[in-house]
Write a protein that holds these residues in place. Sequence first.
Motif, PDB file in Angstrom:
ATOM      1  N   CYS A  60      20.744  -0.911  21.557  1.00  0.00           N
ATOM      2  CA  CYS A  60      21.147  -1.344  20.209  1.00  0.00           C
ATOM      3  C   CYS A  60      20.021  -2.093  19.509  1.00  0.00           C
ATOM      4  O   CYS A  60      19.755  -1.869  18.321  1.00  0.00           O
ATOM      5  CB  CYS A  60      22.390  -2.222  20.278  1.00  0.00           C
ATOM      6  N   ILE A  61      19.347  -2.976  20.240  1.00  0.00           N
ATOM      7  CA  ILE A  61      18.211  -3.695  19.655  1.00  0.00           C
ATOM      8  C   ILE A  61      17.097  -2.706  19.316  1.00  0.00           C
ATOM      9  O   ILE A  61      16.523  -2.742  18.221  1.00  0.00           O
ATOM     10  CB  ILE A  61      17.694  -4.781  20.615  1.00  0.00           C
ATOM     11  N   GLY A  62      16.792  -1.813  20.242  1.00  0.00           N
ATOM     12  CA  GLY A  62      15.758  -0.803  20.008  1.00  0.00           C
ATOM     13  C   GLY A  62      16.099   0.098  18.833  1.00  0.00           C
ATOM     14  O   GLY A  62      15.220   0.435  18.025  1.00  0.00           O
ATOM     15  N   LEU A  63      17.366   0.464  18.719  1.00  0.00           N
ATOM     16  CA  LEU A  63      17.813   1.308  17.612  1.00  0.00           C
ATOM     17  C   LEU A  63      17.590   0.614  16.269  1.00  0.00           C
ATOM     18  O   LEU A  63      17.033   1.207  15.341  1.00  0.00           O
ATOM     19  CB  LEU A  63      19.288   1.665  17.785  1.00  0.00           C
ATOM     20  N   GLY A  64      18.000  -0.633  16.185  1.00  0.00           N
ATOM     21  CA  GLY A  64      17.819  -1.371  14.924  1.00  0.00           C
ATOM     22  C   GLY A  64      16.360  -1.529  14.554  1.00  0.00           C
ATOM     23  O   GLY A  64      15.967  -1.307  13.400  1.00  0.00           O
ATOM     24  N   LEU A  65      15.540  -1.882  15.531  1.00  0.00           N
ATOM     25  CA  LEU A  65      14.125  -2.097  15.260  1.00  0.00           C
ATOM     26  C   LEU A  65      13.408  -0.795  14.922  1.00  0.00           C
ATOM     27  O   LEU A  65      12.631  -0.737  13.964  1.00  0.00           O
ATOM     28  CB  LEU A  65      13.459  -2.768  16.461  1.00  0.00           C
ATOM     29  N   SER A  66      13.681   0.258  15.678  1.00  0.00           N
ATOM     30  CA  SER A  66      13.001   1.531  15.403  1.00  0.00           C
ATOM     31  C   SER A  66      13.439   2.117  14.065  1.00  0.00           C
ATOM     32  O   SER A  66      12.622   2.697  13.343  1.00  0.00           O
ATOM     33  CB  SER A  66      13.211   2.531  16.539  1.00  0.00           C
ATOM     34  N   GLY A  71      11.949   3.137   8.429  1.00  0.00           N
ATOM     35  CA  GLY A  71      12.097   2.950   6.987  1.00  0.00           C
ATOM     36  C   GLY A  71      10.859   2.361   6.339  1.00  0.00           C
ATOM     37  O   GLY A  71      10.363   2.873   5.331  1.00  0.00           O
ATOM     38  N   VAL A  72      10.323   1.311   6.928  1.00  0.00           N
ATOM     39  CA  VAL A  72       9.146   0.637   6.355  1.00  0.00           C
ATOM     40  C   VAL A  72       7.911   1.530   6.417  1.00  0.00           C
ATOM     41  O   VAL A  72       7.230   1.747   5.410  1.00  0.00           O
ATOM     42  CB  VAL A  72       8.880  -0.703   7.074  1.00  0.00           C
ATOM     43  N   MET A  73       7.628   2.058   7.594  1.00  0.00           N
ATOM     44  CA  MET A  73       6.407   2.854   7.749  1.00  0.00           C
ATOM     45  C   MET A  73       6.534   4.235   7.110  1.00  0.00           C
ATOM     46  O   MET A  73       5.543   4.797   6.644  1.00  0.00           O
ATOM     47  CB  MET A  73       6.039   2.964   9.232  1.00  0.00           C
ATOM     48  N   GLY A  74       7.750   4.768   7.074  1.00  0.00           N
ATOM     49  CA  GLY A  74       7.958   6.037   6.372  1.00  0.00           C
ATOM     50  C   GLY A  74       7.681   5.900   4.888  1.00  0.00           C
ATOM     51  O   GLY A  74       7.053   6.771   4.273  1.00  0.00           O
ATOM     52  N   THR A  75       8.116   4.790   4.309  1.00  0.00           N
ATOM     53  CA  THR A  75       7.845   4.516   2.889  1.00  0.00           C
ATOM     54  C   THR A  75       6.349   4.352   2.655  1.00  0.00           C
ATOM     55  O   THR A  75       5.803   4.879   1.679  1.00  0.00           O
ATOM     56  CB  THR A  75       8.603   3.249   2.443  1.00  0.00           C
ATOM     57  N   ARG A  76       5.683   3.631   3.551  1.00  0.00           N
ATOM     58  CA  ARG A  76       4.229   3.443   3.417  1.00  0.00           C
ATOM     59  C   ARG A  76       3.481   4.765   3.542  1.00  0.00           C
ATOM     60  O   ARG A  76       2.522   5.015   2.816  1.00  0.00           O
ATOM     61  CB  ARG A  76       3.714   2.461   4.466  1.00  0.00           C
ATOM     62  N   PHE A  77       3.932   5.608   4.474  1.00  0.00           N
ATOM     63  CA  PHE A  77       3.284   6.908   4.631  1.00  0.00           C
ATOM     64  C   PHE A  77       3.476   7.764   3.391  1.00  0.00           C
ATOM     65  O   PHE A  77       2.547   8.428   2.930  1.00  0.00           O
ATOM     66  CB  PHE A  77       3.820   7.634   5.869  1.00  0.00           C
ATOM     67  N   LYS A  78       4.672   7.721   2.843  1.00  0.00           N
ATOM     68  CA  LYS A  78       4.957   8.507   1.642  1.00  0.00           C
ATOM     69  C   LYS A  78       4.075   8.069   0.478  1.00  0.00           C
ATOM     70  O   LYS A  78       3.592   8.896  -0.290  1.00  0.00           O
ATOM     71  CB  LYS A  78       6.437   8.361   1.286  1.00  0.00           C
ATOM     72  N   LYS A  79       3.853   6.761   0.362  1.00  0.00           N
ATOM     73  CA  LYS A  79       3.022   6.233  -0.732  1.00  0.00           C
ATOM     74  C   LYS A  79       1.537   6.475  -0.512  1.00  0.00           C
ATOM     75  O   LYS A  79       0.823   6.840  -1.436  1.00  0.00           O
ATOM     76  CB  LYS A  79       3.257   4.728  -0.901  1.00  0.00           C
ATOM     77  N   SER A  80       1.069   6.261   0.720  1.00  0.00           N
ATOM     78  CA  SER A  80      -0.368   6.295   0.974  1.00  0.00           C
ATOM     79  C   SER A  80      -0.869   7.628   1.513  1.00  0.00           C
ATOM     80  O   SER A  80      -2.029   7.977   1.300  1.00  0.00           O
ATOM     81  CB  SER A  80      -0.754   5.196   1.968  1.00  0.00           C
ATOM     82  N   GLY A  81      -0.038   8.337   2.256  1.00  0.00           N
ATOM     83  CA  GLY A  81      -0.460   9.574   2.892  1.00  0.00           C
ATOM     84  C   GLY A  81      -1.355   9.353   4.099  1.00  0.00           C
ATOM     85  O   GLY A  81      -1.883  10.302   4.665  1.00  0.00           O
ATOM     86  N   VAL A  92       6.833   8.447  15.567  1.00  0.00           N
ATOM     87  CA  VAL A  92       7.244   7.877  16.848  1.00  0.00           C
ATOM     88  C   VAL A  92       8.546   7.089  16.664  1.00  0.00           C
ATOM     89  O   VAL A  92       9.444   7.148  17.511  1.00  0.00           O
ATOM     90  CB  VAL A  92       6.124   7.004  17.452  1.00  0.00           C
ATOM     91  N   SER A  93       8.678   6.383  15.537  1.00  0.00           N
ATOM     92  CA  SER A  93       9.906   5.628  15.268  1.00  0.00           C
ATOM     93  C   SER A  93      11.106   6.555  15.122  1.00  0.00           C
ATOM     94  O   SER A  93      12.206   6.227  15.571  1.00  0.00           O
ATOM     95  CB  SER A  93       9.750   4.767  14.018  1.00  0.00           C
ATOM     96  N   LEU A  94      10.902   7.712  14.501  1.00  0.00           N
ATOM     97  CA  LEU A  94      11.973   8.694  14.367  1.00  0.00           C
ATOM     98  C   LEU A  94      12.430   9.165  15.752  1.00  0.00           C
ATOM     99  O   LEU A  94      13.635   9.211  16.038  1.00  0.00           O
ATOM    100  CB  LEU A  94      11.518   9.879  13.523  1.00  0.00           C
ATOM    101  N   ILE A  95      11.471   9.463  16.614  1.00  0.00           N
ATOM    102  CA  ILE A  95      11.797   9.919  17.967  1.00  0.00           C
ATOM    103  C   ILE A  95      12.503   8.818  18.747  1.00  0.00           C
ATOM    104  O   ILE A  95      13.525   9.059  19.408  1.00  0.00           O
ATOM    105  CB  ILE A  95      10.515  10.385  18.690  1.00  0.00           C
ATOM    106  N   MET A  96      11.996   7.604  18.656  1.00  0.00           N
ATOM    107  CA  MET A  96      12.590   6.492  19.393  1.00  0.00           C
ATOM    108  C   MET A  96      13.970   6.133  18.846  1.00  0.00           C
ATOM    109  O   MET A  96      14.861   5.766  19.621  1.00  0.00           O
ATOM    110  CB  MET A  96      11.661   5.274  19.374  1.00  0.00           C
ATOM    111  N   THR A  97      14.167   6.254  17.548  1.00  0.00           N
ATOM    112  CA  THR A  97      15.491   6.014  16.969  1.00  0.00           C
ATOM    113  C   THR A  97      16.492   6.983  17.588  1.00  0.00           C
ATOM    114  O   THR A  97      17.596   6.594  17.989  1.00  0.00           O
ATOM    115  CB  THR A  97      15.463   6.161  15.438  1.00  0.00           C
ATOM    116  N   GLY A  98      16.102   8.244  17.682  1.00  0.00           N
ATOM    117  CA  GLY A  98      16.969   9.233  18.321  1.00  0.00           C
ATOM    118  C   GLY A  98      17.237   8.913  19.775  1.00  0.00           C
ATOM    119  O   GLY A  98      18.369   9.039  20.257  1.00  0.00           O
ATOM    120  N   GLY A  99      16.219   8.462  20.488  1.00  0.00           N
ATOM    121  CA  GLY A  99      16.384   8.112  21.897  1.00  0.00           C
ATOM    122  C   GLY A  99      17.312   6.920  22.089  1.00  0.00           C
ATOM    123  O   GLY A  99      18.186   6.936  22.965  1.00  0.00           O
ATOM    124  N   TYR A 100      17.130   5.889  21.286  1.00  0.00           N
ATOM    125  CA  TYR A 100      18.002   4.716  21.404  1.00  0.00           C
ATOM    126  C   TYR A 100      19.432   5.054  20.971  1.00  0.00           C
ATOM    127  O   TYR A 100      20.389   4.582  21.578  1.00  0.00           O
ATOM    128  CB  TYR A 100      17.467   3.543  20.590  1.00  0.00           C
TER     129      TYR A 100
END
Length: 109
Positions: A60-66, A71-81, A92-100
């Motif tokens: 649950c902790i891992g799920l919330g953090l990942s 959300g944060v890094m996805g937004t940054r990637f979308k803006k900066s490329g 990696v966060s997407l994969i870990m979210t699924g795992g948790y």
Amino acid sequence: MAMSMSQKLTLGYAALVGFGGLMGYLKSGSQKSLISGGISAALLYYVYTQLPVNPVYASCIGLGLSAALLGVMGTRFKKSGKVFPAGVVSVVSLIMTGGYLHGVMRSFH
């Protein structure tokens, strides 16, 4: 005792997030990156230690953090490329979210 795959992946994820925060600080002097990367890595290390003894709580902790990092890094990637750190941490966060999430859902069966 041998580490589970979940523990190995969590430890690697913690290292990636911590390294990304350090690189953000070294490249641009961003104390925010250093602090948030350090806190996130420390929390993920805590998840790593709790997975064998309390897997649902740790997941649950891992799920919330990942999910938050996604959300944060996805937004940054979308803006900066920029592939690193934003793109890599997002994937990696997407994969870990699924795992948790799988770890949490498995407890319901």
